[in-house]
Design a protein around this motif. Structure first.
Motif, PDB file in Angstrom:
ATOM      1  N   TRP A   1      41.103  58.955   4.417  1.00  0.00           N
ATOM      2  CA  TRP A   1      41.822  60.212   4.217  1.00  0.00           C
ATOM      3  C   TRP A   1      41.898  60.575   2.737  1.00  0.00           C
ATOM      4  O   TRP A   1      41.765  61.746   2.376  1.00  0.00           O
TER       5      TRP A   1
ATOM      6  N   GLU B   1      47.706  68.715  -2.118  1.00  0.00           N
ATOM      7  CA  GLU B   1      46.747  67.621  -2.264  1.00  0.00           C
ATOM      8  C   GLU B   1      47.343  66.462  -3.060  1.00  0.00           C
ATOM      9  O   GLU B   1      47.158  65.299  -2.685  1.00  0.00           O
TER      10      GLU B   1
ATOM     11  N   GLY C   1      40.015  67.606   5.232  1.00  0.00           N
ATOM     12  CA  GLY C   1      39.608  67.621   3.827  1.00  0.00           C
ATOM     13  C   GLY C   1      38.675  68.766   3.493  1.00  0.00           C
ATOM     14  O   GLY C   1      38.851  69.462   2.493  1.00  0.00           O
ATOM     15  N   MET C   2      37.684  68.984   4.328  1.00  0.00           N
ATOM     16  CA  MET C   2      36.735  70.068   4.065  1.00  0.00           C
ATOM     17  C   MET C   2      37.347  71.445   4.343  1.00  0.00           C
ATOM     18  O   MET C   2      36.960  72.422   3.709  1.00  0.00           O
TER      19      MET C   2
ATOM     20  N   THR D   1      32.974  71.111   8.147  1.00  0.00           N
ATOM     21  CA  THR D   1      34.191  71.363   8.926  1.00  0.00           C
ATOM     22  C   THR D   1      33.836  71.630  10.380  1.00  0.00           C
ATOM     23  O   THR D   1      34.449  71.064  11.294  1.00  0.00           O
TER      24      THR D   1
ATOM     25  N   SER E   1      32.519  68.460  12.019  1.00  0.00           N
ATOM     26  CA  SER E   1      33.640  67.536  12.213  1.00  0.00           C
ATOM     27  C   SER E   1      34.474  67.937  13.418  1.00  0.00           C
ATOM     28  O   SER E   1      34.944  67.083  14.175  1.00  0.00           O
TER      29      SER E   1
ATOM     30  N   ALA F   1      30.843  73.032   2.914  1.00  0.00           N
ATOM     31  CA  ALA F   1      32.159  72.632   3.420  1.00  0.00           C
ATOM     32  C   ALA F   1      32.429  73.220   4.802  1.00  0.00           C
ATOM     33  O   ALA F   1      32.988  72.543   5.677  1.00  0.00           O
TER      34      ALA F   1
ATOM     35  N   ALA G   1      39.938  63.393   9.371  1.00  0.00           N
ATOM     36  CA  ALA G   1      39.943  63.403   7.900  1.00  0.00           C
ATOM     37  C   ALA G   1      38.890  64.333   7.308  1.00  0.00           C
ATOM     38  O   ALA G   1      39.211  65.154   6.435  1.00  0.00           O
ATOM     39  N   PRO G   2      37.613  64.268   7.743  1.00  0.00           N
ATOM     40  CA  PRO G   2      36.642  65.215   7.181  1.00  0.00           C
ATOM     41  C   PRO G   2      36.977  66.660   7.527  1.00  0.00           C
ATOM     42  O   PRO G   2      36.791  67.554   6.697  1.00  0.00           O
TER      43      PRO G   2
ATOM     44  N   TYR H   1      38.622  62.352   1.540  1.00  0.00           N
ATOM     45  CA  TYR H   1      38.427  63.749   1.932  1.00  0.00           C
ATOM     46  C   TYR H   1      39.474  64.682   1.334  1.00  0.00           C
ATOM     47  O   TYR H   1      39.151  65.822   0.986  1.00  0.00           O
TER      48      TYR H   1
ATOM     49  N   VAL I   1      38.366  65.351  -2.175  1.00  0.00           N
ATOM     50  CA  VAL I   1      37.351  66.403  -2.327  1.00  0.00           C
ATOM     51  C   VAL I   1      38.043  67.747  -2.573  1.00  0.00           C
ATOM     52  O   VAL I   1      37.678  68.498  -3.486  1.00  0.00           O
TER      53      VAL I   1
END
Length: 168
Positions: free
Chosen positions: A54, A12, A134-135, A103, A106, A99, A130-131, A57, A60
Motif C-alpha cells: 500500500w 497521502e 494508488g493509481m 486503474t 486493477s 495511470a 492498492a494499485p 502505490y 506514487v
C-alpha cells in the motif's frame, strides 16, 4: 469545505505516515519476539508486506503531487520556457493515460479475486485494491496538475520553496 481542502493537501502524507509506523512497529516486534522470546508472530510478516504494498502505490500518488518523480532533463535544457511547459503537460498526459489504464486493469483484477490471506484470513481484495487506489489518487493529482499547467501556461512561473530542487 475546510475538511476537503485539508484532505486534498494531506491525505497521502497521513496514509504514508500511518503505514510506515505500522510497518516499523510490526517488524520491530517480529524481530524482538524471534530473538528475545524465541517465537514468531505468524501474522506479522504478512501484514508488514501488505502495508508496504500500500505504501508503494500511495507513494506514487504522493510523488505526483509533490512533482518528485524521475525525469530526464536533457530536453528541458534544450527547450525554452514554453517548450518545457508543453513537455511537462505532455508528460503528465502520458502518465495520466498510464495511470487510468492501470486503474482500469486493477479494477478488473479486483473483481476476480476471491481468496483470503493465509495468516490473517484477510480478504485479498484489500491487498489487490492498492494499485487501484494508488493509481486513482495519482490520476486525480495528475488532472489537478494538468489543469493548473494549462491555466498558467502564459503566466510567468513564480519560484517557490517547494519547487526549488538542488541540482546534483
Amino acid at each position: 469545505m475546510v475538511v476537503l481542502r485539508w484532505l486534498d493537501k494531506h491525505i497521502e502524507e497521513v496514509i504514508l505516515v500511518i503505514l510506515s509506523i505500522l510497518t516499523v512497529v510490526i517488524v520491530f516486534f517480529q524481530i524482538a519476539s524471534r530473538n528475545l522470546l524465541n517465537f514468531s508472530l505468524i501474522w506479522a510478516e504478512e501484514l508488514a508486506r501488505y502495508a508496504f504494498i500500500w505504501m508503494i502505490y500511495i507513494g506514487v500518488a504522493y510523488g505526483v503531487k509533490r512533482k518528485r518523480h524521475i525525469s530526464v532533463e536533457v530536453l528541458n535544457m534544450i527547450l525554452g520556457k514554453k517548450g518545457n511547459k508543453v513537455l511537462d503537460i505532455v508528460a503528465n498526459i502520458l502518465f495520466l493515460v498510464f495511470a487510468v489504464i492501470v486503474t482500469y486493469l486493477s479494477f478488473l483484477v479486483l473483481g476476480k479475486v476471491n481468496r483470503v490471506s493465509s495468516a490473517l484470513s484477510l480478504p485479498m481484495e484489500f491487498v489487490y485494491a492498492a494499485p487501484l487506489v494508488g493509481m486513482l489518487l495519482a490520476s486525480i493529482r495528475l488532472i489537478q496538475q494538468i489543469v493548473s499547467q494549462v491555466r498558467n501556461f502564459n503566466k510567468e512561473e513564480e519560484v517557490t520553496e517547494e519547487k526549488v530542487v538542488p541540482k546534483v
